[in-house]
Design a protein around this motif. Structure first.
Motif, PDB file in Angstrom:
ATOM      1  N   ALA A  84     -11.242  -3.626   3.692  1.00 20.04           N
ATOM      2  CA  ALA A  84     -10.128  -2.764   3.266  1.00 20.04           C
ATOM      3  C   ALA A  84      -9.211  -2.456   4.446  1.00 20.04           C
ATOM      4  O   ALA A  84      -7.984  -2.478   4.303  1.00 20.04           O
TER       5      ALA A  84
ATOM      6  N   THR B 104      -7.137  -5.602   5.169  1.00 17.22           N
ATOM      7  CA  THR B 104      -6.166  -5.859   4.098  1.00 17.22           C
ATOM      8  C   THR B 104      -5.010  -4.862   4.169  1.00 17.22           C
ATOM      9  O   THR B 104      -3.832  -5.247   4.067  1.00 17.22           O
ATOM     10  N   GLN B 105      -5.321  -3.577   4.374  1.00 16.12           N
ATOM     11  CA  GLN B 105      -4.258  -2.564   4.437  1.00 16.12           C
ATOM     12  C   GLN B 105      -3.397  -2.753   5.683  1.00 16.12           C
ATOM     13  O   GLN B 105      -2.188  -2.532   5.665  1.00 16.12           O
TER      14      GLN B 105
ATOM     15  N   TRP C  48       0.653  -3.597   5.834  1.00 21.65           N
ATOM     16  CA  TRP C  48       1.544  -2.789   6.672  1.00 21.65           C
ATOM     17  C   TRP C  48       2.404  -3.702   7.552  1.00 21.65           C
ATOM     18  O   TRP C  48       3.612  -3.518   7.661  1.00 21.65           O
TER      19      TRP C  48
ATOM     20  N   THR D   2      -0.874  -5.462  -5.458  1.00 25.44           N
ATOM     21  CA  THR D   2      -2.136  -4.908  -4.943  1.00 25.44           C
ATOM     22  C   THR D   2      -2.942  -4.322  -6.092  1.00 25.44           C
ATOM     23  O   THR D   2      -3.913  -3.600  -5.857  1.00 25.44           O
TER      24      THR D   2
ATOM     25  N   ARG E 105      -8.461  -2.167  -2.676  1.00 21.83           N
ATOM     26  CA  ARG E 105      -7.986  -1.989  -1.299  1.00 21.83           C
ATOM     27  C   ARG E 105      -8.317  -3.155  -0.371  1.00 21.83           C
ATOM     28  O   ARG E 105      -7.808  -3.219   0.741  1.00 21.83           O
ATOM     29  N   ARG E 106      -9.219  -4.045  -0.813  1.00 24.54           N
ATOM     30  CA  ARG E 106      -9.551  -5.163   0.081  1.00 24.54           C
ATOM     31  C   ARG E 106      -9.139  -6.511  -0.502  1.00 24.54           C
ATOM     32  O   ARG E 106      -9.541  -7.563   0.015  1.00 24.54           O
TER      33      ARG E 106
ATOM     34  N   TYR F 143      -6.399   0.785  12.870  1.00 25.93           N
ATOM     35  CA  TYR F 143      -5.500   0.986  11.724  1.00 25.93           C
ATOM     36  C   TYR F 143      -4.700   2.282  11.889  1.00 25.93           C
ATOM     37  O   TYR F 143      -3.478   2.310  11.690  1.00 25.93           O
TER      38      TYR F 143
ATOM     39  N   THR G 210      -0.642   2.391  12.486  1.00 27.88           N
ATOM     40  CA  THR G 210       0.189   2.802  11.347  1.00 27.88           C
ATOM     41  C   THR G 210       0.571   4.269  11.398  1.00 27.88           C
ATOM     42  O   THR G 210       1.505   4.683  10.699  1.00 27.88           O
TER      43      THR G 210
END
Ligand code: PZK
Length: 295
Positions: free
Chosen positions: A59, A62-63, A67, A83, A91-92, A287, A291
């Motif tokens: 996840a 992937t997120q 981004w 998504t 989420r993944r 992450y 972000t």
């Protein structure tokens, strides 16, 4: 490794740490225009996929990739369609446009290490390009350079190829575009990541083509699995840089505590809970640092 059964999807292929499915149409036939890309929590080290998984790794990657796709969209379109994916892979996973993939691994390097460093030490070149003298492990290059590799069959290593090989594979016009885009993606990535305490030494990206010839950024992008992330605070050219994400795993596997010898050909042992938890924390830290968002 038995792939997950996802109702409404047919399993197509499994890589080391990710799986590919085709959505089924109303008649139960695999759609030819889309794929479901699923990132697992599996982790590889020293050429082995470990028996221990890192919770939330799929996840997080992937997120992070989503981004980055947003922040690269003015350079190149990306393949993500939606998504909205099954709850089991929430989420993944991402639903993507099925593309005609370029038959080349597009690698760019902003810092010298790994295979690029080995070539430089032997010949003063990387991917055939002459570099300045005096560079050491971890040196920043004057600008990112394109160092493509072949797409090796499953289980084998990608081999460096020359720019002329890329021209032979895709033609001169497409080779120029792949090289320029790959270098610009890494340059943009570093402009953004450096402000957040992360250096991206190098990265591997994949491109595909729509039926009308448009080049599209595919796969995952600028994640710790496709790139070498280094903590900026500890960057010190002249020695091997610690890995942002996998250092606890590597340190434990090569310590006496693991009882494992990476040259033995044996499967590595399961990771202690503490190594799993610290590694999970590093992925989440990367992450959140990049972000500015809570995972
Ligand atoms: C594609 N892979 C690698 C990724 C795996 C294997 N948009 C696309 N269209 C057609 N093919 C691909 C993609 C993408 N991305 C990517 N192989 C084919 C891969 C994830 C899991 F098992």
């Amino acid at each position: 490794m038995t792939p997950l059964e996802l109702p409404g999807y047919a399993h197509v292929y499994s890589g080391k740490v990710r799986d590919l499915y085709a959505p089924l149409d109303a008649g139960g036939r695999p759609r030819e225009d889309q794929l479901l890309l699923v990132a697992s929590d599996r982790i590889s080290a020293y050429d082995h996929v470990l028996t221990s998984e890192i919770p939330d790794k799929g996840a997080v990657l992937t997120q992070m990739s989503l981004w980055w796709f947003d922040r690269l969209a003015d350079l190149v379109p990306h393949h993500v369609v939606s998504t909205d994916v099954p709850e089991a892979v929430a989420r993944r996973a991402v639903l993507v446009e099925r593309l005609d993939m370029a038959p080349v691994e597009c690698v760019a390097r902003a810092y010298l290490t790994g295979g690029g460093l080995n070539e430089y030490r032997a010949s003063g070149t990387v991917s055939g390009l002459s570099l300045p003298g005096g560079l050491v492990d971890g040196s920043r290059l004057p600008a990112p350079i394109f160092t493509p590799s072949s797409k090796a069959p499953a289980g084998q290593h990608d081999e460096p190829i020359s720019y002329d090989d890329v021209v032979a594979l895709v033609g001169a016009d497409r080779a120029t575009v792949l090289s320029d885009l790959t270098c610009r993606i890494l340059a943009r990535g570093n402009e953004i990541a450096a402000e957040r305490g992360i250096l991206i030494a190098d990265t591997k990206v994949e491109f595909g083509y729509r039926a009308d010839g448009t080049v599209v950024l595919a796969d995952e992008v600028l994640t710790p699995d496709s790139s070498r992330f280094w903590p900026a605070a500890g960057w010190e050219p002249g020695r091997a840089q610690p890995s942002y994400d996998k250092q606890y795993v590597r340190d434990w596997l090569t310590s006496d505590a693991s009882g494992w010898d990476k040259g033995s050909g044996e499967e590595p042992p399961a990771l202690p809970d503490e190594v799993v938890e610290r590694t999970r924390a590093k992925y989440i830290e990367a992450y959140e640092a990049l972000t500015g968002q809570t995972f």
